[in-house]
Scaffold this motif. Structure first.
Motif, PDB file in Angstrom:
ATOM      1  N   LEU A  40       0.802  -1.106   0.042  1.00  0.00           N
ATOM      2  CA  LEU A  40       0.065  -0.060   0.188  1.00  0.00           C
ATOM      3  C   LEU A  40       0.901   1.193  -0.057  1.00  0.00           C
ATOM      4  N   ILE A  41       1.995   1.312   0.959  1.00  0.00           N
ATOM      5  CA  ILE A  41       3.000   2.354   0.628  1.00  0.00           C
ATOM      6  C   ILE A  41       3.448   2.525  -0.581  1.00  0.00           C
ATOM      7  N   ARG A  98      -5.443  -1.489  11.542  1.00  0.00           N
ATOM      8  CA  ARG A  98      -3.930  -1.637  11.832  1.00  0.00           C
ATOM      9  C   ARG A  98      -3.241  -1.529  10.791  1.00  0.00           C
ATOM     10  N   VAL A  99      -3.478  -2.105   9.525  1.00  0.00           N
ATOM     11  CA  VAL A  99      -2.610  -1.993   8.564  1.00  0.00           C
ATOM     12  C   VAL A  99      -2.365  -0.465   7.981  1.00  0.00           C
ATOM     13  N   TYR A 100      -3.669   0.317   7.881  1.00  0.00           N
ATOM     14  CA  TYR A 100      -3.722   1.660   7.547  1.00  0.00           C
ATOM     15  C   TYR A 100      -3.048   2.533   8.434  1.00  0.00           C
ATOM     16  N   SER A 106       4.198   5.212   8.474  1.00  0.00           N
ATOM     17  CA  SER A 106       5.373   5.278   7.679  1.00  0.00           C
ATOM     18  C   SER A 106       5.303   6.290   6.707  1.00  0.00           C
ATOM     19  N   LEU A 107       4.229   6.804   6.111  1.00  0.00           N
ATOM     20  CA  LEU A 107       4.325   7.784   5.154  1.00  0.00           C
ATOM     21  C   LEU A 107       4.496   8.972   5.826  1.00  0.00           C
ATOM     22  N   ASN A 108       3.990   9.259   7.250  1.00  0.00           N
ATOM     23  CA  ASN A 108       4.407  10.494   7.892  1.00  0.00           C
ATOM     24  C   ASN A 108       5.895  10.486   8.257  1.00  0.00           C
ATOM     25  N   LEU A 109       6.541   9.605   8.661  1.00  0.00           N
ATOM     26  CA  LEU A 109       7.910   9.155   8.954  1.00  0.00           C
ATOM     27  C   LEU A 109       8.776   9.711   7.607  1.00  0.00           C
ATOM     28  N   ARG A 110       8.444   9.478   6.570  1.00  0.00           N
ATOM     29  CA  ARG A 110       8.944   9.711   5.294  1.00  0.00           C
ATOM     30  C   ARG A 110       8.839  11.217   5.023  1.00  0.00           C
TER      31      ARG A 110
END
Length: 121
Positions: A40-41, A98-100, A106-110
């Protein structure tokens, strides 16, 4: 006679219980949560690359399909595995949440890393 009915009923109840417990077992053709997060990412990053091109929506879709195909090939997946995985997680909202949550984190960290990295000169 009563004994046979009792064991028959007990066997029936245990069978139903076992079927209910195995219902949530993830089929082998469905991605596990970490695989789903990773895919998904990659899909959302591909969508954002196309969105940044400022093309009309129908043209963006035309560009996204080959992107999606190449992502599935890179992950060694078929579109049917992606579809089955979506269906599996849509039927299990707690797991999909949980997946989302992991995707968003992860996207926020990136995004934070990208914002803190100085631009090349």
């Amino acid at each position: 006679m009563l004994r046979v009915k009792k064991y028959g009923l007990l066997t029936f109840v245990l069978g139903i219980f076992m079927l209910a417990c195995t219902r949530d077992a993830r089929p082998p053709e469905v991605l596990d949560q970490q695989q789903m997060v990773t895919l998904l990412i990659d899909l959302y990053l591909a969508e954002s690359r196309i969105a940044l091109q400022n093309v009309p929506k129908d043209s963006g879709y035309k560009y996204f399909v080959p992107f999606e195909d190449s992502l599935l090939r890179a992950h060694a997946l078929s579109d049917s595995v992606l579809r089955k995985s979506y269906e599996y997680y849509l039927d299990r909202p707690e797991q999909f949440e949980r997946v989302y949550a992991a995707v968003v984190d992860s996207l926020n960290l990136r995004l934070q890393k990208a914002a803190s990295t100085p631009a090349p000169r």
